[in-house]
Design a protein around this motif. Structure first.
Motif, PDB file in Angstrom:
ATOM      1  N   SER A  75      16.708 -72.568  19.439  1.00  0.00           N
ATOM      2  CA  SER A  75      15.936 -72.713  20.671  1.00  0.00           C
ATOM      3  C   SER A  75      14.448 -72.564  20.376  1.00  0.00           C
ATOM      4  CB  SER A  75      16.361 -71.655  21.688  1.00  0.00           C
ATOM      5  OG  SER A  75      16.041 -70.359  21.198  1.00  0.00           O
ATOM      6  N   ARG A  76      13.621 -72.976  21.341  1.00  0.00           N
ATOM      7  CA  ARG A  76      12.182 -72.821  21.174  1.00  0.00           C
ATOM      8  C   ARG A  76      11.794 -71.343  21.056  1.00  0.00           C
ATOM      9  NH1 ARG A  76       9.472 -76.652  25.717  1.00  0.00           N
ATOM     10  NH2 ARG A  76      11.357 -77.881  25.982  1.00  0.00           N
ATOM     11  N   SER A  77      12.457 -70.503  21.840  1.00  0.00           N
ATOM     12  CA  SER A  77      12.141 -69.070  21.786  1.00  0.00           C
ATOM     13  C   SER A  77      12.488 -68.485  20.425  1.00  0.00           C
ATOM     14  CB  SER A  77      12.881 -68.320  22.895  1.00  0.00           C
ATOM     15  OG  SER A  77      14.278 -68.415  22.722  1.00  0.00           O
ATOM     16  N   LEU A  78      13.572 -68.967  19.812  1.00  0.00           N
ATOM     17  CA  LEU A  78      13.945 -68.469  18.489  1.00  0.00           C
ATOM     18  C   LEU A  78      12.928 -68.924  17.440  1.00  0.00           C
ATOM     19  CD1 LEU A  78      16.031 -66.832  16.966  1.00  0.00           C
ATOM     20  CD2 LEU A  78      17.336 -68.934  16.589  1.00  0.00           C
ATOM     21  N   LYS A  79      12.443 -70.140  17.571  1.00  0.00           N
ATOM     22  CA  LYS A  79      11.404 -70.617  16.662  1.00  0.00           C
ATOM     23  C   LYS A  79      10.125 -69.806  16.828  1.00  0.00           C
ATOM     24  CE  LYS A  79      13.069 -75.398  16.411  1.00  0.00           C
ATOM     25  NZ  LYS A  79      12.778 -76.823  16.738  1.00  0.00           N
ATOM     26  N   ARG A  80       9.814 -69.435  18.076  1.00  0.00           N
ATOM     27  CA  ARG A  80       8.629 -68.599  18.303  1.00  0.00           C
ATOM     28  C   ARG A  80       8.793 -67.230  17.647  1.00  0.00           C
ATOM     29  NH1 ARG A  80       8.682 -70.906  23.585  1.00  0.00           N
ATOM     30  NH2 ARG A  80       9.757 -69.053  24.395  1.00  0.00           N
ATOM     31  N   THR A  81       9.998 -66.670  17.761  1.00  0.00           N
ATOM     32  CA  THR A  81      10.258 -65.379  17.121  1.00  0.00           C
ATOM     33  C   THR A  81      10.014 -65.463  15.627  1.00  0.00           C
ATOM     34  OG1 THR A  81      11.914 -64.764  18.790  1.00  0.00           O
ATOM     35  CG2 THR A  81      12.025 -63.626  16.670  1.00  0.00           C
ATOM     36  N   LEU A  82      10.467 -66.536  15.008  1.00  0.00           N
ATOM     37  CA  LEU A  82      10.284 -66.698  13.568  1.00  0.00           C
ATOM     38  C   LEU A  82       8.803 -66.805  13.216  1.00  0.00           C
ATOM     39  CD1 LEU A  82      11.672 -67.082  10.805  1.00  0.00           C
ATOM     40  CD2 LEU A  82      11.654 -69.544  11.252  1.00  0.00           C
ATOM     41  N   ARG A  83       8.036 -67.500  14.051  1.00  0.00           N
ATOM     42  CA  ARG A  83       6.605 -67.665  13.770  1.00  0.00           C
ATOM     43  C   ARG A  83       5.825 -66.367  13.970  1.00  0.00           C
ATOM     44  NH1 ARG A  83       7.231 -72.575  16.760  1.00  0.00           N
ATOM     45  NH2 ARG A  83       6.286 -71.549  18.582  1.00  0.00           N
ATOM     46  N   ARG A  84       6.199 -65.595  14.976  1.00  0.00           N
ATOM     47  CA  ARG A  84       5.416 -64.417  15.356  1.00  0.00           C
ATOM     48  C   ARG A  84       5.710 -63.184  14.512  1.00  0.00           C
ATOM     49  NH1 ARG A  84       6.112 -64.852  21.949  1.00  0.00           N
ATOM     50  NH2 ARG A  84       4.758 -66.688  22.264  1.00  0.00           N
ATOM     51  N   HIS A  85       6.895 -63.127  13.945  1.00  0.00           N
ATOM     52  CA  HIS A  85       7.283 -61.914  13.229  1.00  0.00           C
ATOM     53  C   HIS A  85       7.549 -62.225  11.757  1.00  0.00           C
ATOM     54  CE1 HIS A  85       7.644 -59.799  17.067  1.00  0.00           C
ATOM     55  NE2 HIS A  85       8.275 -60.863  17.516  1.00  0.00           N
ATOM     56  N   ALA A  86       7.114 -61.358  10.922  1.00  0.00           N
ATOM     57  CA  ALA A  86       7.248 -61.558   9.476  1.00  0.00           C
ATOM     58  C   ALA A  86       8.626 -61.101   9.016  1.00  0.00           C
ATOM     59  CB  ALA A  86       6.155 -60.807   8.736  1.00  0.00           C
ATOM     60  N   CYS A  87       9.647 -61.820   9.432  1.00  0.00           N
ATOM     61  CA  CYS A  87      11.013 -61.468   9.063  1.00  0.00           C
ATOM     62  C   CYS A  87      11.421 -62.225   7.799  1.00  0.00           C
ATOM     63  CB  CYS A  87      11.979 -61.802  10.193  1.00  0.00           C
ATOM     64  SG  CYS A  87      11.650 -60.937  11.740  1.00  0.00           S
ATOM     65  N   GLN A  88      12.232 -61.591   6.988  1.00  0.00           N
ATOM     66  CA  GLN A  88      12.800 -62.260   5.823  1.00  0.00           C
ATOM     67  C   GLN A  88      14.325 -62.275   5.957  1.00  0.00           C
ATOM     68  OE1 GLN A  88      11.117 -59.008   4.706  1.00  0.00           O
ATOM     69  NE2 GLN A  88       9.287 -60.040   5.498  1.00  0.00           N
ATOM     70  N   LEU A  89      14.911 -63.376   5.539  1.00  0.00           N
ATOM     71  CA  LEU A  89      16.363 -63.520   5.563  1.00  0.00           C
ATOM     72  C   LEU A  89      16.895 -63.478   4.136  1.00  0.00           C
ATOM     73  CD1 LEU A  89      16.633 -66.383   8.214  1.00  0.00           C
ATOM     74  CD2 LEU A  89      17.139 -63.964   8.560  1.00  0.00           C
ATOM     75  N   TRP A  90      17.953 -62.713   3.955  1.00  0.00           N
ATOM     76  CA  TRP A  90      18.519 -62.526   2.621  1.00  0.00           C
ATOM     77  C   TRP A  90      20.028 -62.722   2.634  1.00  0.00           C
ATOM     78  CZ3 TRP A  90      16.157 -61.163  -2.053  1.00  0.00           C
ATOM     79  CH2 TRP A  90      14.781 -60.893  -1.988  1.00  0.00           C
ATOM     80  N   ILE A  91      20.549 -63.127   1.483  1.00  0.00           N
ATOM     81  CA  ILE A  91      21.988 -63.148   1.235  1.00  0.00           C
ATOM     82  C   ILE A  91      22.338 -61.928   0.386  1.00  0.00           C
ATOM     83  CG2 ILE A  91      23.893 -64.365   0.079  1.00  0.00           C
ATOM     84  CD1 ILE A  91      23.026 -65.897   2.459  1.00  0.00           C
ATOM     85  N   ASN A  92      23.253 -61.098   0.869  1.00  0.00           N
ATOM     86  CA  ASN A  92      23.848 -60.010   0.078  1.00  0.00           C
ATOM     87  C   ASN A  92      22.832 -59.015  -0.488  1.00  0.00           C
ATOM     88  OD1 ASN A  92      26.516 -60.885   0.421  1.00  0.00           O
ATOM     89  ND2 ASN A  92      26.383 -62.287  -1.313  1.00  0.00           N
ATOM     90  N   ARG A  93      21.741 -58.789   0.239  1.00  0.00           N
ATOM     91  CA  ARG A  93      20.786 -57.773  -0.228  1.00  0.00           C
ATOM     92  C   ARG A  93      21.356 -56.371  -0.039  1.00  0.00           C
ATOM     93  NH1 ARG A  93      14.436 -57.222   1.784  1.00  0.00           N
ATOM     94  NH2 ARG A  93      14.078 -55.102   1.018  1.00  0.00           N
ATOM     95  N   ASP A  94      22.050 -56.140   1.084  1.00  0.00           N
ATOM     96  CA  ASP A  94      22.637 -54.822   1.327  1.00  0.00           C
ATOM     97  C   ASP A  94      23.862 -54.984   2.226  1.00  0.00           C
ATOM     98  OD1 ASP A  94      23.241 -52.155   1.844  1.00  0.00           O
ATOM     99  OD2 ASP A  94      21.141 -51.545   1.859  1.00  0.00           O
ATOM    100  N   PHE A  95      24.977 -55.383   1.612  1.00  0.00           N
ATOM    101  CA  PHE A  95      26.213 -55.587   2.369  1.00  0.00           C
ATOM    102  C   PHE A  95      26.663 -54.294   3.030  1.00  0.00           C
ATOM    103  CE2 PHE A  95      30.785 -55.604   2.919  1.00  0.00           C
ATOM    104  CZ  PHE A  95      31.031 -56.841   3.493  1.00  0.00           C
ATOM    105  N   SER A  96      26.582 -53.197   2.302  1.00  0.00           N
ATOM    106  CA  SER A  96      27.063 -51.915   2.818  1.00  0.00           C
ATOM    107  C   SER A  96      26.341 -51.521   4.096  1.00  0.00           C
ATOM    108  CB  SER A  96      26.886 -50.827   1.759  1.00  0.00           C
ATOM    109  OG  SER A  96      27.296 -49.569   2.263  1.00  0.00           O
ATOM    110  N   GLN A  97      25.022 -51.617   4.112  1.00  0.00           N
ATOM    111  CA  GLN A  97      24.266 -51.246   5.303  1.00  0.00           C
ATOM    112  C   GLN A  97      24.557 -52.215   6.446  1.00  0.00           C
ATOM    113  OE1 GLN A  97      20.019 -50.947   4.742  1.00  0.00           O
ATOM    114  NE2 GLN A  97      19.676 -50.075   6.762  1.00  0.00           N
ATOM    115  N   THR A  98      24.757 -53.484   6.122  1.00  0.00           N
ATOM    116  CA  THR A  98      25.038 -54.479   7.162  1.00  0.00           C
ATOM    117  C   THR A  98      26.337 -54.174   7.890  1.00  0.00           C
ATOM    118  OG1 THR A  98      23.844 -56.199   5.932  1.00  0.00           O
ATOM    119  CG2 THR A  98      25.388 -56.931   7.631  1.00  0.00           C
ATOM    120  N   ILE A  99      27.405 -53.919   7.158  1.00  0.00           N
ATOM    121  CA  ILE A  99      28.687 -53.667   7.812  1.00  0.00           C
ATOM    122  C   ILE A  99      28.666 -52.321   8.550  1.00  0.00           C
ATOM    123  CG2 ILE A  99      29.821 -52.635   5.785  1.00  0.00           C
ATOM    124  CD1 ILE A  99      32.387 -54.090   6.645  1.00  0.00           C
ATOM    125  N   GLN A 100      27.947 -51.336   8.002  1.00  0.00           N
ATOM    126  CA  GLN A 100      27.826 -50.050   8.678  1.00  0.00           C
ATOM    127  C   GLN A 100      27.092 -50.198  10.012  1.00  0.00           C
ATOM    128  OE1 GLN A 100      29.015 -47.052   7.957  1.00  0.00           O
ATOM    129  NE2 GLN A 100      29.682 -47.216   5.817  1.00  0.00           N
TER     130      GLN A 100
END
Length: 233
Positions: A75-100
């Protein structure tokens, strides 16, 4: 139809099409959460879901909720979120913390089916390179994500969480883009809910899902798909 009792020495499941109509999709009871049994389940279109005070219950609902990654449209709002916030997306950086965090956030809302027994079981699948997490980070803080099980070119989503608005949606967006890039074709969302529908998930019959599964579990994504890495949107 009877509810099938699984024995401890047999990893085979009954035909998923023999699942109950009410409750929708309940197929079997018992067994264990060993890696071998979980793999047998996912390769048969079956998944475990039970509360902490219940025995192990195994499901294959009809209809099934699926998401085609090539049809995900942010959505447009999701694209805005990506532009406004310095978020990083990772694969398997911390599986344990994710499931917890998936377990903790669901427990605060409705109680959780992600028991300690489930956490240990899926952590072992992760160690074997079968269960994976897609994570949304703000510098060194994990703010959202999801985890699931890879079955060839199918990804079986299990649970997601967010600590900040849109963080889990960003993780799904990242999963879709990453999965397409590496040859993935379908994401299993199990059961429909309004949140998944807003993201583009649709329903198909159990028969259709099982047909997809037969095809996709025999094909593989690119070898580097589930290596530790950052996703670029």
């Amino acid at each position: 139809m009877p509810l099938y009792q699984l024995s401890s020495d047999n990893l085979l499941f009954p035909d998923p099409c023999k699942a109950l109509e009410e409750p929708n999709g309940l197929l079997a009871i018992g067994g264990d959460l060993s890696c071998q049994r979980l793999l047998s389940a996912y390769h048969s279109g079956i998944f475990p879901w039970f509360e902490s005070d219940q025995p192990l219950l195994w499901w294959s609902p009809d209809p099934r909720c699926i998401l085609r990654p090539d049809r995900f449209s942010p959505s447009r709002s999701l694209k805005r979120t990506l532009r406004r916030h310095a978020c990083q997306l990772w694969i398997n950086r911390d599986f344990s913390q994710t499931i917890q965090l998936c377990a903790q956030t669901h427990h605060l809302k409705t109680g959780t089916w992600i028991t300690e027994q489930m956490i240990q079981a899926y952590s072992k699948l992760h160690e074997q390179g079968v269960a994976h997490s897609i994570e949304c980070w703000d510098q060194d803080t994990l703010i959202g994500g999801l985890y699931g099980v890879s079955v060839g070119q199918l990804f079986c989503g299990e649970s997601m969480f967010h600590l900040r608005q849109d963080a889990s949606k960003l993780a799904i967006w990242g999963l879709c883009q990453h999965f397409i890039k590496h040859g993935g074709q379908l994401i299993d969302c199990q059961v429909t809910n309004p949140h998944l529908e807003r993201l583009g998930a649709i329903e198909c019959s159990r028969e259709q899902f099982l047909q997809h599964l037969v095809d996709l579990k025999q094909k593989q994504v690119a070898p580097e798909c589930w290596e530790l890495q950052q996703i670029q949107l």
